[in-house]
Enzyme design. Structure first.
Site, PDB file in Angstrom:
ATOM      1  N   CYS B  57       0.822  -1.210   0.000  1.00  0.00           N
ATOM      2  CA  CYS B  57       0.000   0.000   0.000  1.00  0.00           C
ATOM      3  C   CYS B  57       0.862   1.268   0.000  1.00  0.00           C
ATOM      4  O   CYS B  57       1.953   1.293   0.573  1.00  0.00           O
ATOM      5  CB  CYS B  57      -0.911   0.013   1.227  1.00  0.00           C
ATOM      6  SG  CYS B  57      -2.383  -1.014   1.003  1.00  0.00           S
ATOM      7  N   HIS B 187      -3.277  -7.499  -2.394  1.00  0.00           N
ATOM      8  CA  HIS B 187      -3.039  -6.236  -3.116  1.00  0.00           C
ATOM      9  C   HIS B 187      -2.559  -6.585  -4.542  1.00  0.00           C
ATOM     10  O   HIS B 187      -1.622  -7.362  -4.710  1.00  0.00           O
ATOM     11  CB  HIS B 187      -1.974  -5.427  -2.364  1.00  0.00           C
ATOM     12  CG  HIS B 187      -1.839  -4.016  -2.854  1.00  0.00           C
ATOM     13  ND1 HIS B 187      -1.913  -2.929  -2.009  1.00  0.00           N
ATOM     14  CD2 HIS B 187      -1.637  -3.497  -4.090  1.00  0.00           C
ATOM     15  CE1 HIS B 187      -1.746  -1.817  -2.703  1.00  0.00           C
ATOM     16  NE2 HIS B 187      -1.583  -2.141  -3.976  1.00  0.00           N
ATOM     17  N   HIS B 189      -0.884  -7.228  -7.766  1.00  0.00           N
ATOM     18  CA  HIS B 189       0.528  -7.191  -8.144  1.00  0.00           C
ATOM     19  C   HIS B 189       0.816  -8.256  -9.178  1.00  0.00           C
ATOM     20  O   HIS B 189       0.062  -9.216  -9.327  1.00  0.00           O
ATOM     21  CB  HIS B 189       1.420  -7.411  -6.913  1.00  0.00           C
ATOM     22  CG  HIS B 189       1.321  -8.790  -6.335  1.00  0.00           C
ATOM     23  ND1 HIS B 189       0.220  -9.220  -5.610  1.00  0.00           N
ATOM     24  CD2 HIS B 189       2.159  -9.857  -6.383  1.00  0.00           C
ATOM     25  CE1 HIS B 189       0.394 -10.473  -5.226  1.00  0.00           C
ATOM     26  NE2 HIS B 189       1.558 -10.895  -5.686  1.00  0.00           N
TER      27      HIS B 189
END
EC number: 2.7.7.12
Lengths: 367, 367
Positions: B57, B187, B189
């Site tokens: 983040c 997240h 990626h």
């Protein structure tokens, strides 16, 4: 999933098809009737396995297609209760029995033919389910050696049957245990797929053994077991009949291979004694895996030499049938699918040490 | 898992290793330091993605190794906030930078060397993470085309960098989305692995193109796109720059391939315009996948031709770089792992029809 597409296609009478990628030779079975499979709700680790209306439980024999093999120690009618192990055709088969013809690829490896035309064959073959014990919330390794032996006997009997069938060149026995290892039913079972062609991994092993024999004048598996036993660190167990070890180039953490000590290429030629001894060893290995890794998802599969077939050039020199056990601690990700390589965080020497530590004695204790 | 074995080995300073199975040639990366990876708690479909202390983040730049590339439209210092896309070395790498040497296998394909001795190489290479957007609960396809383009630009820039490095023969860009597709972090990626050797699937594609050229005097991908466009049913989209289609021998349900219309073997040679157009197309494809299949786990990966390397014989004739998208509706099971074949219940013609139905217009609508 939560998606909007209904994965159950409406027209499921189409015959499955083998398709080969013209560039890489990758073979795929297109089997739309597989989309109809029900996926059982899998419990979490600490939950009891729900039986619901599991089609593999004793007393629900009519929920499966009629059995093709069973072991009933006390006798009894076909498709009745009282079985120890039961083999039935897969209700959602990847392959279907053909009209007698033996399909084979054109000579030209796809490159000279019409692109995407010569690269399909009818999906002829057999797809069966081996139900490994009558009760839902158990597995052969929680019962005695006799139950385990019965499972490995069933594999042999079905392979003997396929060996007699016209045009079947190879068969893979495999077990999916746990949702993340591909199981759609929690009741312990394995599957057998028998085909008119030889799948690429098996073909590489057979050809590799022949090549090794030609280049070295020695048998590959004999040589490999000598090398592994002299190294020692990757050996998990050596019994009178079998060696179990963590392969040098293990793809998966805690991957394990079991191979007979004697030269034997075809599992359908295993003796009654070997089958019993293999059941007993596999039972201990399953207990060790439970003890070491908890209720981990895993696969195992049997690689065995050619069944009698005009599509196959005899038995490869020095090849031995073997069972590979692949715990599934991590999913196969984009790197593996995209490259054909594997990343394994647990070196096989370390894995073998853990296997040895958790391996129960051979005396038959159940846990 | 619930097991008793601690999968985090204590000695993690050992260098990773490439190991090759002497029988099948299967290559494995043994990377014990990967066992230290933290696995984030993945939310269920309806739950918000927990941010917790996600290292990817914005504002947590010090939790990753120092960045090797980033796009900051407003400028700003390295490892500061304000980035659109950020590339960092993987903290738990499968491969490590070497001491300048270029490892390569012995000539003898393993069969003549000492068994299990000549079949290891130091695990030299690069393993990077491409963080695809600053916010946790999103993905580039939920932002505009510019965000998607920035991701595909980052891939190109890193490949250009690897192409200049001594002894790097190949690189795979890949994305794991969802736990069952192998992601350990929610997240968004992707990852890049660059290696001194050529992984088997890429090698088969390169060699297949060369063989096809020699045997047919035509370029494989040109011929394939002609065949697919003339068949028509498997085409999902054809833009000015790219064709997206469901491959004839799709291994996975809804598998999709994207390839440039012009002859271009190396993605690092793609123009700025191509990169932007690819980002816009991939964004629409990701939206179509969401619309059709819900929040399904998936992988995609980029196959691109040889980087400059003494280990590789130039660029294969007629090869084109391509992206393959593989939704993961079913797990890979024992049959796939044991045979090297795949069972796909959704024929690619049917899959393409569904893709087309859910494909948003090219005007830039976000959902």
């Amino acid at each position: 999933m939560g998606g909007k597409i209904d994965l159950k296609p409406t027209d499921d009478r189409s015959h499955p098809e083998y398709r080969r990628d013209p560039l890489t030779g990758q073979i795929v079975i297109i089997a739309r009737q597989r989309a109809h499979r029900p996926m059982s709700r899998f419990p979490s680790d600490d939950e009891d396995l729900p039986s619901g209306d599991c089609p593999f439980c004793e007393g629900r024999e009519t929920m499966t297609p009629p059995e093709v093999f069973a072991i009933r120690p006390e006798g009894g009618a076909r498709d009745s209760v009282g079985w120890q192990v039961r083999v039935v055709p897969n209700k959602y088969p990847a392959l279907m029995v053909g009209a007698g013809e033996t399909p084979s690829w054109s000579e030209h490896s796809g490159h000279l033919g019409d692109l995407l035309q010569d690269d399909a064959l009818p999906g002829v073959g057999h797809h069966e389910v081996v139900i490994e014990c009558p009760d839902h919330a158990s597995s052969y390794h929680r019962h005695g050696d006799a139950q385990a032996g019965a499972v490995f006997l069933a594999y042999r009997e079905r392979l003997r049957c396929f060996a007699r069938k016209e045009g079947i060149a190879s068969a893979i026995v495999f077990k999916n245990s746990g949702r993340s290892a591909g199981a759609s039913q929690p009741h312990a079972h394995s599957q057998i797929i028998a085909m008119p062609l030889v799948p690429p991994i098996l073909e590489r092993e057979w050809r590799g053994c022949d090549d090794y024999w030609r280049e070295n004048g020695r048998h590959y598996f004999a040589n490999l077991l000598d090398a592994e036993r002299s190294h020692g660190e990757r050996i998990v167990e050596a019994t009178d009949d079998f060696v179990a070890w963590c392969p040098y180039a293990s793809r998966f953490p805690y991957e394990l291979c079991v191979c007979p000590r004697e030269e034997q290429a075809r599992y359908d030629e295993a003796s009654d004694h070997q089958v019993e001894a293999l059941g007993a060893l596999m039972r201990r290995l399953m207990l060790a895996m439970d003890n070491a890794l908890g209720s981990v998802a895993f696969n195992y599969f049997l690689h065995t030499a050619s069944l009698d077939s005009p599509n196959v050039d005899g038995v490869p020199a020095g090849f031995r049938w073997h069972l590979e056990i692949t715990p599934r601690l991590e999913g196969l990700a984009g790197f593996e699918i995209g490259s054909g390589m594997y990343i394994n965080p647990v070196p096989p020497d370390m894995a073998a040490r853990d296997w040895r530590r958790y391996m129960p004695a051979a005396d038959g204790a159940t846990s």
